[in-house]
Design an enzyme around this catalytic site. Structure first.
Site, mmCIF file in Angstrom:
data_model
loop_
_atom_site.group_PDB
_atom_site.id
_atom_site.type_symbol
_atom_site.label_atom_id
_atom_site.label_comp_id
_atom_site.label_asym_id
_atom_site.label_seq_id
_atom_site.Cartn_x
_atom_site.Cartn_y
_atom_site.Cartn_z
ATOM 1 C CG HIS A 107 -1.708 1.234 1.423
ATOM 2 N ND1 HIS A 107 -3.060 1.305 1.172
ATOM 3 C CD2 HIS A 107 -1.358 2.475 1.862
ATOM 4 C CE1 HIS A 107 -3.500 2.516 1.418
ATOM 5 N NE2 HIS A 107 -2.486 3.256 1.862
ATOM 6 C CD GLU A 108 1.802 3.402 3.664
ATOM 7 O OE1 GLU A 108 2.011 4.487 3.078
ATOM 8 O OE2 GLU A 108 0.790 3.193 4.358
ATOM 9 C CG HIS A 110 0.413 6.305 -0.728
ATOM 10 N ND1 HIS A 110 -0.672 6.823 -1.388
ATOM 11 C CD2 HIS A 110 -0.077 5.692 0.390
ATOM 12 C CE1 HIS A 110 -1.775 6.546 -0.716
ATOM 13 N NE2 HIS A 110 -1.443 5.859 0.357
#
Length: 453
Positions: free
Chosen positions: A24-25, A28
């Site tokens: 998920h990170e 980003h």
């Protein structure tokens, strides 16, 4: 041995979720860097740092509480430059120093000012063109949507793998073919129990009394041609306690049977299984098998999950309130209510420890569990409220609308949207999320939901 399998199931789930958080990170970080942003930290977890390593301009690490993660992209909050600062000075080393205006007109105003000041303590003069808030609105959307999109992608590929191989057990293709004949009539709430000898002798089911057998294919009912199990079900229920002529195909031959259905209370709505209505009952179980499908089928199924997840998110505060009531002993805990990641780990342990489960079923259940959590996390992060990713996405979209509107009507550029003004909302929502998380974790530890027994 059961304890070993339980522990293994929990570990598999925890590792899978930590990997999901890490990815998920990455969702980003990668677009932020691609668009020229500066990422100074990449961490999995919160709280005290367990391990970290500096690689280039980014510090990578793991923190003690594995309940999330974050990447630090500098310049998330626009300071408003000189017009929002008391002074723009240069220190002895030639670095720009922005002294952001402080205000004591209110608690939230002070918090916003403090947040601006803290944000800009990390900004160096050479970072000016790399600040997040200076990106075009669509780049901000891509960066902030990258994280939850990764979760949805993980869910998609996991569900696709399951649907393409073993099929979707929640979506079964039902045929008008008899798989099993009930020996007797039992109440709907007890339909899983075996018939007693007395029941088999004294109260045989209409199907057993008529001589129906496993493998019989329904061809017609009172002369009406049968094309689906749903049609058969409707005809049986509407027949009440009357006698009907049923034609079936058995071993390649047509066999005509006289059946007299019996009226019994049965659930007609799968979403309300305890709501019973008196309808005609025959006593057969149809042949059904899990549907298989590829990427388009998977997308279609996930479309339905979007609706269900949106409803679950909308009622989450109410559901958590009832979990809190159960935690203090004022209610029974809803077995279909929300659980935390701790509850998910317990589910994984229970699945792995089930002795009657084939290995394939255990693997499929664990994969589906991880996929389901990823899907919900992805959907939840798209909620347009700070501090969730959706809050930043909403701000970027609004910026695009404002600037586009200004260009169309030849008005001055309204500039960047100042998400710092929404920080009071972020603080309130963060507190609410923490409280809900604590309630669910405590409930999963003290009065856990069990999927077996």
């Amino acid at each position: 041995m059961a304890l070993l399998y339980y522990t293994l199931g929990v570990l598999v789930f925890v590792v899978a979720m930590l990997a999901s958080i890490a990815l998920h990170e990455v969702g980003h970080m990668v677009p932020a860097r691609a668009f020229g942003g500066k990422v100074t930290q990449y961490f999995v977890g919160f709280g005290p740092t367990v391990w970290s390593k500096q690689v280039g301009e980014t510090e990578y690490g793991v923190k003690a509480i594995p309940l999330g993660g974050y990447v630090k992209i500098i310049g998330m909050l626009p300071p408003g430059a000189a017009q929002l600062a008391d002074a723009v000075e240069t220190d002895a080393d030639g670095n720009q120093v922005l002294k952001v205006r402080k205000s004591n007109t209110g608690l939230f105003t002070q918090l916003i000012s403090d947040a601006r000041a803290a944000e800009w303590e990390l900004v160096q003069p050479e970072d000016e063109p790399r600040l997040f808030y200076k990106m075009t609105w669509w780049k901000k959307v891509v960066v902030m949507a990258g994280g939850p999109t990764v979760n949805l992608a993980i869910a998609f590929f996991l569900f696709w793998g399951v649907f393409a191989t073993v099929g979707n057990d929640a979506d079964r293709a039902v045929s008008p073919v008899v798989a099993q004949v009930s020996g007797c009539v039992v109440p709907a709430a007890q339909d899983q129990r075996a018939c007693t000898r007395a029941e088999l002798r004294e109260h045989p089911s209409p199907a057993a009394a008529a001589g129906l057998k496993a493998g019989d294919r329904f061809l017609s009912w009172n002369g009406e041609r049968i094309t689906s199990w749903e049609q058969v079900q409707g005809l049986i229920r509407g027949n009440g306690a009357k006698t009907a002529t049923l034609v079936v195909e058995r071993d390649g031959e047509r066999v005509a049977l006289q059946v007299t259905t019996q009226v019994t209370p049965r659930p007609l709505d799968a979403e309300h299984p305890t709501k019973l209505e008196p309808v005609g009952f025959l006593g057969v179980v149809p042949v059904s098998e899990a549907r298989h499908g590829g990427p388009l089928y998977t997308l279609g199924q996930m479309g339905g999950m979007v609706r269900d997840s949106a409803h679950a998110i909308a009622v989450l505060p109410v559901k958590v309130w009832h979990v809190g009531m159960a935690l203090v002993g004022l209610e029974e805990r809803d077995p279909n209510g929300p659980v935390s990641i701790v509850g998910g780990g317990r589910f994984a342990g229970e699945v792995a420890a089930q002795q009657d489960f084939p290995l394939q079923d255990k693997i499929v259940s664990l994969i589906s569990l991880v996929a389901g959590f990823n899907f919900f996390v992805g959907m939840f992060n798209f909620v347009p409220l700070l501090p969730l990713d959706g809050g930043h996405i909403a701000g970027a979209l609004w910026e695009g609308v404002r600037r586009g509107w200004a260009r169309v009507f030849h008005r001055p550029d309204p500039g960047h949207v100042d998400v710092a003004r929404l920080l009071p909302v972020a603080y309130v929502m963060t507190l609410a999320f923490v409280l809900m998380g604590v309630v669910l974790i405590l409930a999963d530890l003290i009065i856990p939901v069990k999927i077996y027994g």
